[in-house]
Enzyme design. Sequence first.
Site, PDB file in Angstrom:
ATOM      1  N   LYS A 162       0.820  -1.213   0.000  1.00  0.00           N
ATOM      2  CA  LYS A 162       0.000   0.000   0.000  1.00  0.00           C
ATOM      3  C   LYS A 162       0.856   1.266   0.000  1.00  0.00           C
ATOM      4  O   LYS A 162       0.524   2.255  -0.655  1.00  0.00           O
ATOM      5  CB  LYS A 162      -0.947  -0.016   1.197  1.00  0.00           C
ATOM      6  CG  LYS A 162      -1.999  -1.116   1.115  1.00  0.00           C
ATOM      7  CD  LYS A 162      -3.054  -0.995   2.195  1.00  0.00           C
ATOM      8  CE  LYS A 162      -4.027  -2.173   2.145  1.00  0.00           C
ATOM      9  NZ  LYS A 162      -4.708  -2.319   0.839  1.00  0.00           N
ATOM     10  N   GLU A 231     -17.780  -7.250   4.257  1.00  0.00           N
ATOM     11  CA  GLU A 231     -18.687  -6.402   5.027  1.00  0.00           C
ATOM     12  C   GLU A 231     -17.961  -5.197   5.609  1.00  0.00           C
ATOM     13  O   GLU A 231     -18.493  -4.083   5.589  1.00  0.00           O
ATOM     14  CB  GLU A 231     -19.373  -7.214   6.126  1.00  0.00           C
ATOM     15  CG  GLU A 231     -20.306  -8.293   5.590  1.00  0.00           C
ATOM     16  CD  GLU A 231     -21.301  -7.747   4.569  1.00  0.00           C
ATOM     17  OE1 GLU A 231     -21.915  -6.699   4.839  1.00  0.00           O
ATOM     18  OE2 GLU A 231     -21.448  -8.368   3.503  1.00  0.00           O
ATOM     19  N   LEU A 245     -16.045  11.985  -0.383  1.00  0.00           N
ATOM     20  CA  LEU A 245     -15.899  11.362  -1.700  1.00  0.00           C
ATOM     21  C   LEU A 245     -14.461  10.918  -1.964  1.00  0.00           C
ATOM     22  O   LEU A 245     -13.910  11.143  -3.038  1.00  0.00           O
ATOM     23  CB  LEU A 245     -16.366  12.315  -2.808  1.00  0.00           C
ATOM     24  CG  LEU A 245     -17.870  12.557  -2.905  1.00  0.00           C
ATOM     25  CD1 LEU A 245     -18.183  13.572  -3.998  1.00  0.00           C
ATOM     26  CD2 LEU A 245     -18.619  11.246  -3.173  1.00  0.00           C
ATOM     27  N   GLU A 251      -9.363  -4.516  -1.531  1.00  0.00           N
ATOM     28  CA  GLU A 251      -8.976  -5.900  -1.830  1.00  0.00           C
ATOM     29  C   GLU A 251      -9.665  -6.750  -0.774  1.00  0.00           C
ATOM     30  O   GLU A 251      -9.250  -6.794   0.383  1.00  0.00           O
ATOM     31  CB  GLU A 251      -7.456  -6.050  -1.775  1.00  0.00           C
ATOM     32  CG  GLU A 251      -6.944  -7.261  -2.530  1.00  0.00           C
ATOM     33  CD  GLU A 251      -6.945  -8.516  -1.689  1.00  0.00           C
ATOM     34  OE1 GLU A 251      -7.941  -9.258  -1.774  1.00  0.00           O
ATOM     35  OE2 GLU A 251      -5.984  -8.756  -0.965  1.00  0.00           O
ATOM     36  N   CYS A 285      -6.236 -14.710   0.933  1.00  0.00           N
ATOM     37  CA  CYS A 285      -7.513 -14.283   0.351  1.00  0.00           C
ATOM     38  C   CYS A 285      -7.769 -14.905  -1.013  1.00  0.00           C
ATOM     39  O   CYS A 285      -8.924 -15.112  -1.404  1.00  0.00           O
ATOM     40  CB  CYS A 285      -7.571 -12.766   0.266  1.00  0.00           C
ATOM     41  SG  CYS A 285      -6.164 -12.026  -0.578  1.00  0.00           S
ATOM     42  N   GLU A 386     -16.575 -17.611   2.556  1.00  0.00           N
ATOM     43  CA  GLU A 386     -15.129 -17.591   2.787  1.00  0.00           C
ATOM     44  C   GLU A 386     -14.832 -18.057   4.212  1.00  0.00           C
ATOM     45  O   GLU A 386     -15.372 -17.515   5.173  1.00  0.00           O
ATOM     46  CB  GLU A 386     -14.563 -16.187   2.573  1.00  0.00           C
ATOM     47  CG  GLU A 386     -13.054 -16.131   2.735  1.00  0.00           C
ATOM     48  CD  GLU A 386     -12.470 -14.757   2.475  1.00  0.00           C
ATOM     49  OE1 GLU A 386     -11.435 -14.674   1.789  1.00  0.00           O
ATOM     50  OE2 GLU A 386     -13.050 -13.763   2.957  1.00  0.00           O
ATOM     51  N   GLU A 463      -4.019  -3.372  -6.800  1.00  0.00           N
ATOM     52  CA  GLU A 463      -2.722  -3.158  -6.177  1.00  0.00           C
ATOM     53  C   GLU A 463      -1.675  -3.843  -7.045  1.00  0.00           C
ATOM     54  O   GLU A 463      -1.966  -4.842  -7.708  1.00  0.00           O
ATOM     55  CB  GLU A 463      -2.696  -3.713  -4.755  1.00  0.00           C
ATOM     56  CG  GLU A 463      -3.618  -2.946  -3.826  1.00  0.00           C
ATOM     57  CD  GLU A 463      -3.478  -3.330  -2.367  1.00  0.00           C
ATOM     58  OE1 GLU A 463      -3.379  -2.402  -1.551  1.00  0.00           O
ATOM     59  OE2 GLU A 463      -3.482  -4.537  -2.061  1.00  0.00           O
TER      60      GLU A 463
END
Length: 489
Positions: A162, A231, A245, A251, A285, A386, A463
Amino acid sequence: MSVYGLQRLYIAGAHADATSGKTFDTFDPATGELLARVQQASADDVDRAVASAREGQREWAAMTAMQRSRILRRAVELLRERNDALAELEMRDTGKPIAETRAVDIVTGADVIEYYAGLATAIEGLQVPLRPESFVYTRREPLGVCAGIGAWNYPIQIACWKSAPALAAGNAMIFKPSEVTPLSALKLAEIYTEAGVPAGVFNVVQGDGSVGALLSAHPGIAKVSFTGGVETGKKVMSLAGASSLKEVTMELGGKSPLIVFDDADLDRAADIAVTANFFSAGQVCTNGTRVFVQQAVKDAFVERVLARVARIRAGKPSDPDTNFGPLASAAQLDKVLGYIDSGKAEGAKLLAGGARLVNDHFASGQYVAPTVFGDCRDDMRIVREEIFGPVMSILSFETEDEAIARANATDYGLAAGVVTENLSRAHRAIHRLEAGICWINTWGESPAEMPVGGYKQSGVGRENGITTLEHYTRIKSVQVELGRYQPVF
């Protein structure tokens, strides 16, 4: 007494005390040992981090791209010099085997910083001719202060992923690691400062989801990059949009399909399936947890998978021979065991594992045996949701069209893969699969050059790769008139 003592925030180039008066504890998931007590940031601390980031960002953006590139390259050198020490810290905080953290976590993080250090000087605009005496040019300018919110499975890697494009483009970043694995981001902050990154350009604020919410809603932050569950991602996106905004990169989760066709090299397919489900104890993930196998080769494939699962070496993370460690937290342990119970209750056939490991040195840790379910159905919870743990679901199919339709029948779209010797079928199937990261006859590698992100509810933006720089810059268009201005009135 804890192993690493009291851990503070990192603001304006130095460790700083939080003002909330609150702390939280982080534990070694392999032993239950207290690793550190960590100060939690308050709203005032977040304001302080934003103010220092604004100041530092102005200095950072005023440097030439080559200057920024050299500083980032120095950070890469420091990361690589300290790989083993950082790998040990990451091993203690995450529970991953030392063989894994030494070879992957810091290495891949440093690679991404090196990649964007090389691209820093390639950020450029366009010149667009309009007519002989007028043209337009564009500038790519930094956004300003960005926020990064990390997940607990790859703490330092995510912090690098990041921060690297953000800093390369001239931004500052305030990073909040997961409260489950909060330690290594502070070491990255120290390295950035030592490398010459100005004070405030990379700050670390610690805490739970409430601190992430403060960052997401802060009017002084221009962008939020989040890695985590769907979520929570929706909440972050809502706060970011409602407040100012902000641009977002998300991800999020996945329930990725791995499709094994009947012409596949079954040894290769089994190797891929086991890696795609049990690397990092299944806490990845992109894991290919829905394994679709063509009916004609299902039994032979399952036999090979079970033989490989039997060879997995669960053990102490500090043992270099261990290749399977504990889950990262007690909460995750309970969640995974709940899904295993659900699979049994819904009629899936338990082929391997299916229980917590509690013998000998496993007793104090959060270990779950590598688990394989066969005879799974698409409507089972273990297939639909998941799990983020070492649980493989094997499903059979007859035709290519059936496999594609069932693979796409999900709200997720993070990753997908196929194993086949038929080149035409490989590309045909991949082009039909609704996923942002795809593999043919392999699984899991995400190099710096490869854009990473999902379709559908698995994410927004990307990313890594060149395109990510677009998410950390904004375009300014400038028209220039060389001739006489033609008045309207």
